[in-house]
Write a protein that holds these residues in place. Structure first.
Motif, short mmCIF file in Angstrom:
data_model
loop_
_atom_site.label_atom_id
_atom_site.label_comp_id
_atom_site.label_asym_id
_atom_site.label_seq_id
_atom_site.Cartn_x
_atom_site.Cartn_y
_atom_site.Cartn_z
N VAL A 8 27.57 19.17 -24.97
CA VAL A 8 27.38 20.27 -24.03
C VAL A 8 27.34 21.61 -24.76
CG1 VAL A 8 28.46 21.53 -22.12
CG2 VAL A 8 28.37 19.03 -22.07
N THR A 9 28.26 21.84 -25.70
CA THR A 9 28.27 23.14 -26.39
C THR A 9 27.01 23.32 -27.25
OG1 THR A 9 29.65 22.22 -28.18
CG2 THR A 9 30.77 23.37 -26.37
N ASP A 10 26.46 22.23 -27.78
CA ASP A 10 25.21 22.34 -28.53
C ASP A 10 24.10 22.91 -27.66
OD1 ASP A 10 26.34 21.31 -30.83
OD2 ASP A 10 25.48 19.30 -30.60
N VAL A 11 23.98 22.37 -26.44
CA VAL A 11 22.92 22.83 -25.54
C VAL A 11 23.21 24.24 -25.03
CG1 VAL A 11 21.67 22.36 -23.40
CG2 VAL A 11 22.34 20.48 -24.89
N LEU A 12 24.47 24.52 -24.75
CA LEU A 12 24.83 25.88 -24.32
C LEU A 12 24.48 26.89 -25.40
CD1 LEU A 12 28.29 25.23 -22.62
CD2 LEU A 12 26.25 26.11 -21.49
N ASP A 13 24.75 26.57 -26.65
CA ASP A 13 24.40 27.48 -27.74
C ASP A 13 22.89 27.70 -27.82
OD1 ASP A 13 27.05 27.77 -28.47
OD2 ASP A 13 26.98 26.27 -30.07
N GLU A 14 22.12 26.62 -27.63
CA GLU A 14 20.66 26.73 -27.67
C GLU A 14 20.17 27.65 -26.56
OE1 GLU A 14 19.22 22.79 -27.22
OE2 GLU A 14 19.99 22.08 -29.16
N ILE A 15 20.67 27.45 -25.35
CA ILE A 15 20.21 28.25 -24.21
C ILE A 15 20.69 29.70 -24.33
CG2 ILE A 15 20.31 28.49 -21.69
CD1 ILE A 15 20.46 25.44 -21.54
N ALA A 16 21.84 29.90 -24.90
CA ALA A 16 22.32 31.27 -25.13
C ALA A 16 21.37 32.01 -26.08
CB ALA A 16 23.73 31.24 -25.72
N ALA A 17 20.90 31.32 -27.11
CA ALA A 17 19.96 31.93 -28.04
C ALA A 17 18.62 32.22 -27.36
CB ALA A 17 19.75 31.02 -29.25
N GLU A 18 18.20 31.34 -26.45
CA GLU A 18 16.93 31.51 -25.75
C GLU A 18 16.96 32.66 -24.75
OE1 GLU A 18 16.20 26.67 -25.69
OE2 GLU A 18 16.30 27.80 -23.81
N THR A 19 18.09 32.82 -24.09
CA THR A 19 18.17 33.75 -22.96
C THR A 19 18.85 35.08 -23.26
OG1 THR A 19 20.27 32.79 -22.24
CG2 THR A 19 18.24 31.81 -21.34
N GLY A 20 19.62 35.12 -24.34
CA GLY A 20 20.42 36.31 -24.60
C GLY A 20 21.65 36.40 -23.72
N ARG A 21 21.92 35.33 -22.95
CA ARG A 21 23.12 35.26 -22.13
C ARG A 21 24.26 34.64 -22.93
NH1 ARG A 21 22.42 38.36 -17.51
NH2 ARG A 21 20.23 38.21 -16.90
N THR A 22 25.49 34.88 -22.48
CA THR A 22 26.63 34.29 -23.16
C THR A 22 26.86 32.87 -22.67
OG1 THR A 22 28.27 35.03 -21.56
CG2 THR A 22 27.71 36.56 -23.35
N VAL A 23 27.59 32.08 -23.45
CA VAL A 23 27.90 30.71 -23.06
C VAL A 23 28.63 30.65 -21.72
CG1 VAL A 23 29.33 28.71 -23.68
CG2 VAL A 23 27.78 29.72 -25.38
N PRO A 24 29.66 31.46 -21.47
CA PRO A 24 30.31 31.41 -20.15
C PRO A 24 29.35 31.73 -19.01
CG PRO A 24 31.72 32.55 -21.71
CD PRO A 24 30.39 32.37 -22.39
N GLN A 25 28.47 32.69 -19.20
CA GLN A 25 27.52 33.03 -18.14
C GLN A 25 26.62 31.85 -17.81
OE1 GLN A 25 25.60 36.46 -19.79
NE2 GLN A 25 27.24 37.88 -19.20
N ILE A 26 26.19 31.13 -18.81
CA ILE A 26 25.31 29.98 -18.59
C ILE A 26 26.06 28.86 -17.88
CG2 ILE A 26 23.94 28.20 -19.75
CD1 ILE A 26 23.54 30.34 -22.02
N ALA A 27 27.30 28.59 -18.33
CA ALA A 27 28.09 27.51 -17.72
C ALA A 27 28.38 27.80 -16.25
CB ALA A 27 29.39 27.33 -18.49
N ILE A 28 28.67 29.04 -15.92
CA ILE A 28 28.95 29.42 -14.53
C ILE A 28 27.68 29.40 -13.70
CG2 ILE A 28 29.76 31.29 -13.03
CD1 ILE A 28 31.68 32.08 -15.35
N ASN A 29 26.58 29.91 -14.27
CA ASN A 29 25.32 29.92 -13.54
C ASN A 29 24.88 28.51 -13.19
OD1 ASN A 29 22.12 30.03 -13.47
ND2 ASN A 29 22.88 32.10 -13.05
N TRP A 30 25.08 27.55 -14.08
CA TRP A 30 24.75 26.16 -13.79
C TRP A 30 25.52 25.67 -12.57
CZ3 TRP A 30 27.74 21.68 -13.69
CH2 TRP A 30 27.03 20.46 -13.63
N LEU A 31 26.80 26.00 -12.48
CA LEU A 31 27.62 25.59 -11.34
C LEU A 31 27.11 26.18 -10.04
CD1 LEU A 31 31.20 25.88 -12.85
CD2 LEU A 31 30.19 23.80 -11.91
N LEU A 32 26.65 27.43 -10.08
CA LEU A 32 26.20 28.10 -8.86
C LEU A 32 24.96 27.43 -8.27
CD1 LEU A 32 26.76 31.84 -9.84
CD2 LEU A 32 28.12 30.44 -8.27
N GLY A 33 24.28 26.61 -9.04
CA GLY A 33 23.13 25.89 -8.54
C GLY A 33 23.44 24.51 -8.02
#
Length: 344
Positions: free
Chosen positions: A254-279
């Protein structure tokens, strides 16, 4: 800030709420989380209100009532601007009736919480854990009486097994009492057990999920990864005995993919993890925590944007686990999937 309706109630909640486990922190667990005083709490609440976050969640057991006291003082003069959620049922003393959700405990506990919070009503009261010793009819009748008395607006549960929640909902229907409309649950990219049964129940019975520990007990902050062990100052060292377990291989996938998406989006890892939950289906609000202003502002950045379908699919694939029986092995079979499709 987006708002969503809470279960079958008429109450609308912001998609983010602030957990107050750090307020007045003391003891081996809550002291490790933080020790936010009234002035600091007032500042955090100011930031939340500016961002449209009006939901604040506590519990009587948090620092033996100190969290509710600090929260109550911090919202003084603006009670009508906030939604107060608290929990009770865990032990608050050595007495035989100092734990559980029997009629005496609930009535005394609600009155005590109202005093600590400095208010005349609690917007959402959640039973903190299932009390198998108390008859369910007594529980739903007592909560309904407290709602009719104006001390509570709505009732919910937290950390309940599906059968117990369904039994309580059936008891409320049978006796014409108020139903539970909320279930505060552990749910994260590294803890998706909620999906196996409780999500389906929430969807079917219109019980909204309030998510606690969306960052997997601090494991999805971006500071931990495949080549990044737990930092020396992490609260995980002091609170590991309380933390939901997680397989190390799952965590690193999970952290590998979170790191990848953080690099793609400029968002932080916590922001991505929380945004996934909101969906995710049935999620009404995600309860975020913050020991300081910087953490709070970062978590607030989880809203106002969306992950792409490709990014969601990658997170889903990295975090999926086989469900336990009776959900597994049937969900792998197409014929059974037609009978029991996933929640949407």
């Amino acid at each position: 800030m987006e708002h969503r309706q809470l279960g079958a109630s008429g109450l609308k909640l912001p998609v983010l709420g602030l957990g107050t486990g750090t307020f007045g922190g003391s003891g081996p667990l809550f002291g490790a989380w933080g020790n936010t005083d009234v002035a600091e709490a007032r500042r955090l609440i100011d930031i939340c209100l500016e961002a449209g976050v009006t939901l604040f969640d506590s519990a009587d057991v948090y620092s033996d009532g100190a969290s509710e006291q600090v929260l109550g003082q911090a919202i003084r003069g603006r009670r009508d601007r906030v939604i107060l959620s608290t929990k009770m049922g865990l032990p608050m003393g050595p007495g035989a009736n100092d734990a559980g959700v029997g009629r005496d405990r609930l009535i005394r506990g609600v009155d005590a919480a109202l005093r600590r919070l400095g208010t005349d009503r609690i917007d959402i009261l959640q039973l903190h854990a299932h009390d198998a010793a108390t008859p369910v009819d007594e529980v739903v009748a007592t909560l309904d009486d407290l709602i009719r008395a104006g001390k509570l607006r709505h009732a919910g549960v937290s950390n309940y097994p599906g059968w117990a929640l369904m039994k309580a909902l059936a008891a409320a229907d049978r006796t014409g009492r108020s139903r539970f409309v909320a279930h505060q649950v552990y749910y994260s990219l590294i803890g998706r057990d909620y999906e196996w049964e409780l999500m389906k129940l929430g969807q079917d019975q219109k019980v909204g999920a309030l998510v606690w520990s969306p960052l997997g007990w601090g494991r999805l902050t971006g500071r931990i990864g495949r080549n990044r062990p737990i930092p020396a100052g992490s609260r995980l060292h002091d609170t590991a005995a309380f933390a939901p377990p997680v397989d190390e291989a799952l965590l690193y996938r999970v952290t590998d993919v979170l790191d990848e998406i953080a690099a793609e989006t400029g968002r932080t890892v916590p922001q991505i993890a929380i945004n996934w939950l909101l969906g995710r289906p049935t999620v009404t609000s995600v309860i975020i925590g913050a020991r300081n202003e910087a953490q709070l502002r970062d978590n607030l950045g989880a809203t106002g944007w969306q992950l792409t379908q490709d990014q969601i699919a990658r997170l889903d694939a990295a975090s999926v686990r086989d469900a336990p029986y009776p959900h597994f092995p049937y969900r792998r079979q197409e014929a059974f999937a037609r009978l029991d499709p996933p929640a949407v």
